[in-house]
Design an enzyme around this catalytic site. Structure first.
Site, short mmCIF file in Angstrom:
data_model
loop_
_atom_site.label_atom_id
_atom_site.label_comp_id
_atom_site.label_asym_id
_atom_site.label_seq_id
_atom_site.Cartn_x
_atom_site.Cartn_y
_atom_site.Cartn_z
CE LYS A 22 -4.13 -2.22 1.50
NZ LYS A 22 -5.54 -1.70 3.17
CE LYS A 63 -8.69 -13.16 -2.04
NZ LYS A 63 -9.15 -12.82 -0.41
CE LYS A 66 -13.53 -5.12 0.66
NZ LYS A 66 -14.51 -4.64 1.20
#
Ligand code: TRP
Length: 337
Positions: free
Chosen positions: A120, A201, A204
């Site tokens: 991140k 996977k 979102k």
């Protein structure tokens, strides 16, 4: 008290979910459905981690809307305030209180090694302190409740390891204070993959929205996305996640929605088209009761707020006792709060 009559002492499940983005069928089938099951077999605590959501820049109105929406969604999928404790993290101040104590027992090196932080923070010249200390807040979420089992996805395994390390070190340094939690990571294959990129996977943050079926997509959206799902070369319907990831994911979805086994279901289809139709209709049937409950809750927001308030009160009682123990162990003077 009626709830959790089958739970053994010292058998507490805790998990958390961020109020970011729409809940998709990967979240539902891979995690939330198990949360619903766990509430009857264990003393279950579930926390909507709004403080964690603040580590990324999120619009205040959006955060408020998503936190409420996630609570309504969790109740709609079947979490029952009479059978589990569902609450919002920021409603229980002990989470931030314990975080400071744990930050004073965690090292920079440990946090710098966290792969989620590295991902991140990569390429940003300005990184929030909260993003760095995120795993300590998560450790506080877990340790405050003496959780023994923490159901999380594979991506959270490292954060769980850190929570364990912090608990063990604290107990060694200050005397036994925390229960050391175990991660419960579902096995691969229990995962729902992206419909457009079945090697990934379902997520979102997928590059294409077509690969992700949200719990509140309309029936037509679900049919469209499933029909467009990537299948594999050849036309045989066979279950083999390695050589036929697309078809196998559809079979896994059908199995998850209907309760069958993907291998057996493969034998019922000789072409991709009818398999896709069956998957779409099965998902719609699975979700229909969730849509209905969500509508009822949206019409009665006071009921959602009330249930969250009661959840926070129950959680707060447990959390306050643990924080008091940790404070005392570290030598802080007892005082009025
Ligand atoms: N970090 C977790 C995630 O992104 C969410 C989370 C926060 C959590 N606190 C937790 C999960 C405590 C389990 C237990 O998925």
């Amino acid at each position: 008290m009626l709830r959790n009559m089958t739970a053994m002492p010292g058998d507490r499940v805790l998990s958390g979910i961020q109020p970011s983005g729409d809940v998709h069928i990967g979240n539902y089938l891979g995690a939330l459905r198990n949360w619903v099951v766990d509430q009857d077999a264990h003393d279950a605590f579930y926390v909507i981690v709004d403080l964690h959501a603040l580590t990324l820049d999120i619009d205040p109105a959006e955060l408020r809307r998503r936190t409420f929406g996630l609570a309504a969604t969790l109740f709609a999928v079947g979490l029952d305030p009479a059978r589990c404790t569902l609450f919002v993290q920021s409603h229980v101040h002990e989470h931030t209180g314990l975080t400071w104590l744990l930050e004073c027992t965690t090292t920079m090196g440990e946090l710098r090694r966290m792969t989620q932080f590295k991902d991140k923070a990569a390429g940003r010249d300005s990184v929030r302190v909260g993003l760095f200390t995120y795993p300590v807040l998560q450790a506080a979420d877990i340790l405050l409740y003496d959780a023994t089992r923490v159901p999380v996805g594979e991506d959270q395994r490292q954060h769980l390891e850190l929570a364990r390390d912090v608990a063990i070190r604290f107990n060694n340094r200050y005397g036994t204070t925390f229960t050391v939690p175990e991660a419960a990571v579902p096995k691969v294959g229990a995962r729902v993959m992206d419909l457009a990129h079945p090697e990934n996977k379902m997520s979102k943050s997928a590059t294409s929205p077509n690969g992700t079926v949200n719990v509140f997509d309309t029936p037509d959206e679900i049919r469209r996305k499933v029909r467009r799902a990537v299948t594999d070369t050849g036309s045989a319907v066979a279950y083999d996640p390695v050589t036929k990831p697309g078809v196998s994911n559809l079979l896994d979805l059908l199995a998850a929605a209907t309760g069958g086994s993907p291998q057996e279901l493969a034998g019922s289809f000789d072409r991709y088209g009818p398999l896709k139709d069956a998957v779409a209709e099965a998902l719609i049937e699975l979700l229909r009761p969730v849509w209905k409950r969500r509508e009822e809750l949206d019409d009665d927001p006071a009921a959602v707020h009330g249930a969250l308030a009661r959840g926070a009160e129950r959680a707060g009682d447990v959390a306050a006792a643990t924080l008091a123990r940790a404070r005392e162990a570290m030598g802080l003077l007892p005082g009025k709060r």
